[in-house]
Motif scaffolding. Structure first.
Motif, PDB file in Angstrom:
ATOM      1  N   VAL A   5     -17.208  38.978 -11.410  1.00  0.00           N
ATOM      2  CA  VAL A   5     -17.485  38.841  -9.982  1.00  0.00           C
ATOM      3  C   VAL A   5     -18.922  39.265  -9.712  1.00  0.00           C
ATOM      4  O   VAL A   5     -19.278  40.430  -9.924  1.00  0.00           O
ATOM      5  CB  VAL A   5     -16.514  39.674  -9.133  1.00  0.00           C
ATOM      6  CG1 VAL A   5     -16.845  39.507  -7.645  1.00  0.00           C
ATOM      7  CG2 VAL A   5     -15.072  39.284  -9.410  1.00  0.00           C
ATOM      8  N   GLU A   6     -19.725  38.302  -9.240  1.00  0.00           N
ATOM      9  CA  GLU A   6     -21.115  38.596  -8.904  1.00  0.00           C
ATOM     10  C   GLU A   6     -21.228  39.009  -7.450  1.00  0.00           C
ATOM     11  O   GLU A   6     -20.444  38.583  -6.597  1.00  0.00           O
ATOM     12  CB  GLU A   6     -22.008  37.370  -9.133  1.00  0.00           C
ATOM     13  CG  GLU A   6     -21.983  36.816 -10.538  1.00  0.00           C
ATOM     14  CD  GLU A   6     -20.991  35.685 -10.701  1.00  0.00           C
ATOM     15  OE1 GLU A   6     -21.175  34.840 -11.599  1.00  0.00           O
ATOM     16  OE2 GLU A   6     -20.009  35.639  -9.921  1.00  0.00           O
ATOM     17  N   SER A   7     -22.231  39.801  -7.169  1.00  0.00           N
ATOM     18  CA  SER A   7     -22.530  40.194  -5.796  1.00  0.00           C
ATOM     19  C   SER A   7     -23.998  40.583  -5.706  1.00  0.00           C
ATOM     20  O   SER A   7     -24.676  40.738  -6.728  1.00  0.00           O
ATOM     21  CB  SER A   7     -21.649  41.369  -5.347  1.00  0.00           C
ATOM     22  OG  SER A   7     -21.866  42.498  -6.169  1.00  0.00           O
ATOM     23  N   GLY A   8     -24.481  40.717  -4.471  1.00  0.00           N
ATOM     24  CA  GLY A   8     -25.847  41.185  -4.259  1.00  0.00           C
ATOM     25  C   GLY A   8     -26.837  40.120  -3.858  1.00  0.00           C
ATOM     26  O   GLY A   8     -28.008  40.416  -3.582  1.00  0.00           O
ATOM     27  N   LEU A  20     -28.779  42.096  -8.348  1.00  0.00           N
ATOM     28  CA  LEU A  20     -27.473  41.466  -8.488  1.00  0.00           C
ATOM     29  C   LEU A  20     -26.567  42.321  -9.366  1.00  0.00           C
ATOM     30  O   LEU A  20     -27.052  42.998 -10.281  1.00  0.00           O
ATOM     31  CB  LEU A  20     -27.610  40.076  -9.103  1.00  0.00           C
ATOM     32  CG  LEU A  20     -28.556  39.097  -8.406  1.00  0.00           C
ATOM     33  CD1 LEU A  20     -28.505  37.742  -9.102  1.00  0.00           C
ATOM     34  CD2 LEU A  20     -28.220  38.965  -6.931  1.00  0.00           C
ATOM     35  N   SER A  21     -25.289  42.247  -9.064  1.00  0.00           N
ATOM     36  CA  SER A  21     -24.298  42.977  -9.852  1.00  0.00           C
ATOM     37  C   SER A  21     -23.251  42.013 -10.385  1.00  0.00           C
ATOM     38  O   SER A  21     -22.900  41.044  -9.713  1.00  0.00           O
ATOM     39  CB  SER A  21     -23.610  44.035  -8.993  1.00  0.00           C
ATOM     40  OG  SER A  21     -24.528  44.981  -8.487  1.00  0.00           O
ATOM     41  N   CYS A  22     -22.766  42.316 -11.568  1.00  0.00           N
ATOM     42  CA  CYS A  22     -21.676  41.546 -12.170  1.00  0.00           C
ATOM     43  C   CYS A  22     -20.604  42.534 -12.611  1.00  0.00           C
ATOM     44  O   CYS A  22     -20.848  43.364 -13.496  1.00  0.00           O
ATOM     45  CB  CYS A  22     -22.180  40.741 -13.354  1.00  0.00           C
ATOM     46  SG  CYS A  22     -20.872  39.900 -14.284  1.00  0.00           S
ATOM     47  N   THR A 109     -23.480  33.846  -7.068  1.00  0.00           N
ATOM     48  CA  THR A 109     -23.967  34.443  -5.826  1.00  0.00           C
ATOM     49  C   THR A 109     -25.311  33.792  -5.485  1.00  0.00           C
ATOM     50  O   THR A 109     -26.153  33.595  -6.352  1.00  0.00           O
ATOM     51  CB  THR A 109     -24.115  35.981  -5.946  1.00  0.00           C
ATOM     52  OG1 THR A 109     -24.480  36.535  -4.684  1.00  0.00           O
ATOM     53  CG2 THR A 109     -25.149  36.395  -6.996  1.00  0.00           C
TER      54      THR A 109
END
Length: 115
Positions: A5-8, A20-22, A109
């Motif tokens: 799940v990516e975010s940022g 970015l975070s994974c 993302t």
């Protein structure tokens, strides 16, 4: 089933930064490498950066010196610090985990670099 799940992602001005975070649902040491890819509209998905089980980091030429990949082993997280962003960095960024012949991808993302 492994989930990433990516975010940022978001909108940032040229010259700005994003991280970015994974989040990986499994122990990241179970994979040969965790990588970041990106895909701009109408273009192929391109390699951005990777970190392998031994900690070796690799970068594509367009991001070398501007992006930094890192990981938090305890949290099973991989990060992409993006600095000095340019409009050409705009794309959907994907996290990938691979082991042997298996690939796992996140949903991506969006990163938009625009003034």
């Amino acid at each position: 089933q492994v989930r990433l799940v990516e975010s940022g992602g978001g909108l940032v001005q040229p010259g700005g930064s994003l991280k970015l975070s994974c989040a990986v649902s499994d122990n990241i040491f179970n994979f040969n490498a965790i990588s970041w890819y990106r895909q701009a509209p109408g273009k192929e998905r391109d390699f951005v950066a990777s970190i392998n089980v031994g900690g070796r980091m690799d970068y594509s030429d367009p991001v070398k010196g501007r992006f930094i990949i890192s990981r938090d082993n305890a949290k099973n997280m991989v990060y992409l610090q993006m600095n000095s962003l340019k409009s050409e960095d705009s794309a959907v960024y994907y996290c990938r985990a691979n082991v042997l012949a298996r690939d796992y991808w996140g949903q991506g993302t969006q990163v938009t670099v625009s003034s």
